[in-house]
Design an enzyme around this catalytic site. Structure first.
Site, PDB file in Angstrom:
ATOM      1  N   ASP A   1       0.814  -1.216   0.000  1.00 47.62           N
ATOM      2  CA  ASP A   1       0.000   0.000   0.000  1.00 47.62           C
ATOM      3  C   ASP A   1       0.851   1.270   0.000  1.00 47.62           C
ATOM      4  O   ASP A   1       2.013   1.263   0.425  1.00 47.62           O
ATOM      5  CB  ASP A   1      -0.871   0.049   1.261  1.00 47.62           C
ATOM      6  N   ASP A   2       0.202   2.348  -0.416  1.00 47.09           N
ATOM      7  CA  ASP A   2       0.641   3.737  -0.207  1.00 47.09           C
ATOM      8  C   ASP A   2       1.646   4.260  -1.239  1.00 47.09           C
ATOM      9  O   ASP A   2       2.004   5.425  -1.213  1.00 47.09           O
ATOM     10  CB  ASP A   2       1.210   3.979   1.198  1.00 47.09           C
TER      11      ASP A   2
ATOM     12  N   HIS B   1      -6.249   3.183  -3.769  1.00 42.81           N
ATOM     13  CA  HIS B   1      -6.081   3.394  -2.317  1.00 42.81           C
ATOM     14  C   HIS B   1      -6.350   4.867  -1.967  1.00 42.81           C
ATOM     15  O   HIS B   1      -5.734   5.398  -1.040  1.00 42.81           O
ATOM     16  CB  HIS B   1      -4.675   2.964  -1.905  1.00 42.81           C
TER      17      HIS B   1
ATOM     18  N   HIS C   1      -5.118   9.637   0.832  1.00 46.39           N
ATOM     19  CA  HIS C   1      -5.059   8.818   2.039  1.00 46.39           C
ATOM     20  C   HIS C   1      -5.813   9.387   3.246  1.00 46.39           C
ATOM     21  O   HIS C   1      -5.330   9.316   4.382  1.00 46.39           O
ATOM     22  CB  HIS C   1      -3.603   8.542   2.416  1.00 46.39           C
TER      23      HIS C   1
ATOM     24  N   TYR D   1      -6.644   3.048   6.128  1.00 44.52           N
ATOM     25  CA  TYR D   1      -6.928   2.611   7.504  1.00 44.52           C
ATOM     26  C   TYR D   1      -7.986   1.507   7.554  1.00 44.52           C
ATOM     27  O   TYR D   1      -8.471   1.161   8.631  1.00 44.52           O
ATOM     28  CB  TYR D   1      -7.357   3.783   8.400  1.00 44.52           C
TER      29      TYR D   1
ATOM     30  N   HIS E   1       3.585  -2.288   3.222  1.00 49.22           N
ATOM     31  CA  HIS E   1       3.667  -0.942   2.634  1.00 49.22           C
ATOM     32  C   HIS E   1       5.001  -0.768   1.920  1.00 49.22           C
ATOM     33  O   HIS E   1       6.049  -0.909   2.566  1.00 49.22           O
ATOM     34  CB  HIS E   1       3.501   0.111   3.736  1.00 49.22           C
TER      35      HIS E   1
HETATM   36 NI    NI Z   1      -2.531   3.165   3.322  1.00 46.65          NI
END
Ligand code: NI
Length: 296
Positions: free
Chosen positions: A65-66, A116, A120, A157, A211
């Site tokens: 992720d991210d 995603h 965020h 989250y 991540h």
């Molecule tokens: Ni995230």
């Protein structure tokens, strides 16, 4: 206090890779335009949320992720390529806009790319219009950058109400993807802990959360990926894992499972009604199971 601190770290991180506007946005491509909601066929897959899958073989999906992150994602992609492993990348839209070449590389090397959000935020706290913008902008930048239309969404989250999940499925045909193995890599920043948690918790059908913005996570990957392979696990993308998914037989026939399916169908129908009856709110304020936790 801790939560605020962590959130500020996350915000700083995304500010660093933020672009003011997505590059290559085509105003006629749908962003800002009304989208006609259409329900997926009633038969087939009624589930719109997955934390893991029920599969026959030793299949798992590892997710990152991210990103894309200009330093860490290319390192990770090289490790995956060397091992013939495909993963799923839940990308932040503004990072895709900032690192389009890495987003393209994710696709050309056979991985799955997914949504995603744009920057965020915790989506459960936002208006329908604001959530729509978060999802739509990311959906479009991924499409325009890679040529691929994403079909999976992971809310930041893990925060997304039941009705938001039904709504995202109706509007974008998204499945909401959570996880059953949380490496907590963002928290401890330890390669050894990342590996030990993943090795202890992964079972067939698992969806593993990591991540690719942290050096320590990528540092953990050679040993972790090799250890998972040595245990006989086979890596597939989340979409492939979902394709293999079947509901457990006992639950299929049980009254509880029937009630859950009926409830989910009713929730989806209500979400559609709300979308059609402006300006009624389309979101619950309830935090979903597993939602609201401070997890990037
Ligand atoms: Ni995230």
């Amino acid at each position: 206090m801790l939560r605020s601190f962590l959130l500020s770290l996350i915000v700083c991180n995304f500010t660093a890779c933020a672009a003011d506007q997505p590059t290559g946005t085509d105003p006629a491509a749908g962003y800002g335009q009304p989208i006609t909601p259409s329900l997926a066929p009633a038969q087939g897959q009624p589930r719109v949320t997955f934390t893991d899958c029920h599969v026959e073989g030793p299949y798992i999906a590892i997710t990152f992720d991210d990103g894309p992150n200009p330093t860490q994602t290319p390192r990770l992609l090289k490790m995956l390529k060397e091992r013939g492993i495909r993963a799923t990348f839940f990308c932040v839209g503004q990072c895709v806009a900032e690192s389009p070449e890495i987003a393209k590389q994710i696709i050309t090397e056979g991985h799955e790319i997914a949504n995603h959000s744009w920057s965020h935020p915790l989506l459960t706290k936002m208006s329908e219009a604001a959530v729509k913008e978060q999802i739509d902008r990311t959906h479009n930048v991924i499409k325009q950058t890679t040529g691929v239309t994403p079909t999976l969404l992971r809310p930041p989250y893990g925060g997304f109400t039941v009705r938001q999940r039904a709504w995202a499925n109706a509007v974008w045909n998204y499945k909401t993807i959570l996880w059953d193995v949380d490496s907590l890599d963002w928290k401890h920043r330890s390669p050894a802990k990342t590996e030990s948690i993943i090795m202890a918790e992964t079972k067939k059908g698992s969806i593993i959360l990591c991540h690719d913005i942290h050096k320590t996570t990528v540092d953990a990957m050679p040993a972790t990926l090799d250890a998972l392979g040595a245990k006989g696990f086979k890596f597939v993308t989340v979409s492939e894992l979902i394709q293999m998914h079947h509901e457990p037989v006992a639950q299929k026939k049980g009254p509880v499972a029937k009630a859950a399916t009926a409830k989910e169908a009713a929730t989806a129908a209500t979400a559609i009604e709300d979308l059609q009856k402006q300006p009624q709110p389309a979101h619950d304020s309830a935090v979903p199971p597993g939602g609201g936790a401070v997890r990037p």
